[in-house]
Structures are given as C-alpha cells and as structure tokens.
Design a protein around this motif. Sequence first.
Motif, short mmCIF file in Angstrom:
data_model
loop_
_atom_site.label_atom_id
_atom_site.label_comp_id
_atom_site.label_asym_id
_atom_site.label_seq_id
_atom_site.Cartn_x
_atom_site.Cartn_y
_atom_site.Cartn_z
N ASP A 1 0.80 -1.22 0.00
CA ASP A 1 0.00 0.00 0.00
C ASP A 1 0.84 1.28 0.00
O ASP A 1 0.30 2.38 -0.12
N ASP A 2 2.17 1.15 0.12
CA ASP A 2 3.03 2.32 -0.03
C ASP A 2 3.58 2.44 -1.45
O ASP A 2 4.38 3.35 -1.74
N GLY A 3 3.17 1.54 -2.35
CA GLY A 3 3.58 1.59 -3.74
C GLY A 3 4.77 0.74 -4.07
O GLY A 3 5.08 0.51 -5.25
N SER A 4 5.49 0.21 -3.07
CA SER A 4 6.65 -0.64 -3.34
C SER A 4 6.20 -2.01 -3.81
O SER A 4 5.11 -2.49 -3.47
N GLU A 5 7.05 -2.69 -4.59
CA GLU A 5 6.68 -3.95 -5.20
C GLU A 5 6.84 -5.12 -4.23
O GLU A 5 7.75 -5.14 -3.38
N VAL A 6 5.96 -6.08 -4.35
CA VAL A 6 6.07 -7.33 -3.59
C VAL A 6 7.08 -8.22 -4.31
O VAL A 6 6.83 -8.66 -5.44
N THR A 7 8.19 -8.48 -3.67
CA THR A 7 9.26 -9.27 -4.29
C THR A 7 9.59 -10.49 -3.43
O THR A 7 9.08 -10.63 -2.30
N ALA A 8 10.47 -11.32 -3.95
CA ALA A 8 10.92 -12.48 -3.19
C ALA A 8 11.65 -12.04 -1.92
O ALA A 8 11.56 -12.70 -0.87
N GLU A 9 12.34 -10.91 -1.98
CA GLU A 9 13.01 -10.39 -0.79
C GLU A 9 11.99 -10.04 0.30
O GLU A 9 12.25 -10.25 1.49
N ALA A 10 10.83 -9.52 -0.09
CA ALA A 10 9.78 -9.19 0.89
C ALA A 10 9.23 -10.45 1.54
O ALA A 10 8.92 -10.47 2.73
N VAL A 11 9.10 -11.52 0.76
CA VAL A 11 8.63 -12.79 1.30
C VAL A 11 9.65 -13.32 2.31
O VAL A 11 9.29 -13.75 3.43
N LYS A 12 10.91 -13.31 1.93
CA LYS A 12 11.97 -13.77 2.84
C LYS A 12 11.97 -12.94 4.12
O LYS A 12 12.03 -13.50 5.23
#
Length: 393
Positions: free
Chosen positions: A51-62
């Motif tokens: 919701d801040d506009g940043s992308e959901v990436t594999a790093e976010a999952v980790k």
Amino acid sequence: AINLAYQKLVTAELGPDGPTGRIVGDLAQAWETSADGLLWTFRLHPGSRFDDGSEVTAEAVKFSFERTLRLKAPPAQFLFFLRAVEVLGPHEVRFVLRSPVAFFLQVLAVPTSRIVTPKVMARARGEDLGSRWLAVNSAGSGPYRVRQFEKGQRVTLEPNPHAAAPPQYFREVHFLIVKDDATRAIQLAKGALDIVAPVPGSVAPWLVSQPGVRLVTGLSPTVAFLHMNNERSLFKDPRVRQAVSLALDRELIGRSLYRGRTRLLHVVLPEGVPGHDPQLALPRHDPAAARALMREAGVATALPAALAATAKYPANSLRPMASPRLLGPARSIFMITVVDQVSPWLTPSSALAKSTHAQLGAHMSNSGTGAATSQPATRTRLRPTRSDRAPAA
C-alpha cells in the motif's frame, strides 16, 4: 478486518457454499516441491504492490518469514520445520524445510503468514521489528489498507490505491467492536449495521424473525473438546480415557449447549482440515461400556476429578456444560468439580496447557457458525454507495 489489508503466498479457496478444502495461489502464481518434500519453490505474480507503492518481491517474502521467526511470537511455532528462505530471483523464492511437512501449504494460508513490506523496519522501536506500529496500521498488498484504528472501538479500511485487485464494491469498510450479542442483533435489525458475524445461537431465532435479515450458516473449524491430563495417574491408563469418552453424551451436549448447531466429529480434526478422516467411526455414548472399562482398569467409580471450564474471557465460561443433565453418566464415574479459568493458551504455564489431548475419542463436536446481513436474500451487494454502515466484529 486486518486480513483484508494483506495477502499471502497462497490462500484457502472459498466456493459458493464455503471453503472447498483446496489451496489456491494468492501472491504466488505457481509452486513446486522437490521429490523429498524438503524444497518448496514459489513464483510470484509480477506487479503486486504494497500500500506504499513498493513492489512485492521475493526479498519481501523472505523478510516476512524471517521477521516472524525473529519475533518469537506465537505464529513462529507453526514454522518449527523451516530451515531457511532463499531468494532465487526478483519473483522466485524457495523454502528449505528441516523435514517434510504434509500441511505446509495450509500453514502458508493462515493469516499469520501474511507478507509485509520490509519498509516497516523504518517504524521499528527497539527490538519490536515494527510490531507496535503494525498493531494500528497496515503494510500489506491486500485490496484495503487501514485508515483509522480506534482500540476497542472500530477499524476503518479504505482501498489500497496500489492493489493489483482493487475492491469492487465498497469504498470504505468499518468494523465496529460491539461486545454484547443482543446489542449487535438489535443494531442489525434496525439497519445500523450491515453484517454481524458470528451470530450466537442465543439471538439467531430472533434475528431470523426480523424483516430484511438473512442468516447464512455453515460449519466452522471450531472444535469443542475435552482435555485429559495424561500426567495424572488416573488418566495414564487409556481405558480410563476411553471410559470418559463413552460416558459423554455428545448429542445431548450439542442439542442443549449449542442449540443443535453442531456436528459430531469422526476425529479431533474437523472437516476441511488436513488429517480429517470421515471413514472413522463416530464416537458413541455407552455408559455400560464405560463402567466396564473402569472395572477392567481396576479403578473405582465416584473418584474426584476437576473439570476446568475454560473460556477466552471469564464471561464466556463453559460452566453450563458441567450441569448434571449434560454430563449425565459421567457423574456416576467421577465426582466432578467445576473450576472456571481463562483459556490455557493465554497462560502457557498452566498445568492444563501442559497436558496432552485425549486422542481416544474425547473430542465432541464441530460447532456451526453464522453471519447475518440486514439485506434481503435477493440482494447480491451490500449498499456500495453508503459509507456509514458497518460490519461488526
């Protein structure tokens, strides 16, 4: 409420009649597992954004799963088998398990497996990893985000402007905390609320009689069960535990305490939960067999036993379950004393929490739940142009 602000890698599928038992992708578009079940690789949908506009990436999952483990909060206990989370690419992540886990996908589908943006660390205070800020805000990629949080009063959600799948019907949603069952029912009937869930059996008959109110019911995964402390000498013998199971009249308890909104379980795991086996025989009520097992175990009847009637809050005591009429023959086997206490899962050091489940048929029933809406049954949407009407928690 907060779950609408987040996504997970996978989610439990909902069909027209409720959960289907299938796991489907949420943030993940595909996944695969190794032959030995130790490696699980997920490929993410590109373009999903927090919701801040940043992308959901594999790093976010980790980050999300490692954060959960670092917090050592209750959700971490569901990840005891997790050895590592590896980033294979911008949208590809791998979970390395310590041992094969048949229910791994189901673990990833629970709310505590939600994915949060790593930017939440900018809100961290001390060692809380951003938990205090997240208690009243959101940092997910779901269709909504938290606009306002009033502790004990309400949570207001607004659309996440960066969501890959924006809300279709409501421009804002209000979750009101209305603790009294009767008050919730009256507010629904008057039109002050749109949805009330769950609907307790004490008010369901009255609600059904109100014009414009529709009651939708279905089975919940809630299980009413009986703990027996196997560390006590009395219950170490499985024949004694079987005797307790045989002495309980589950159908009577279901009719009287839950007003018939229950279903007997074949096993302690309810329908829709991995491990449920409908082929197993239903538990039976057989007082004579219970007494025979007690004699076989060399245990005299009318022994003292304390039944702890536990509830999340003292006001929700299950003391009525210990009435002579409901326990019936069980009272001829044990001299039962009822002790009210708060849920053992809130006090992990309690003796009851340390005990093991009575796996030999002491499970009782799967309780039904319901949601009521103030809209006629023919309506398929809930007044999308109004913003002052609210579901109640």
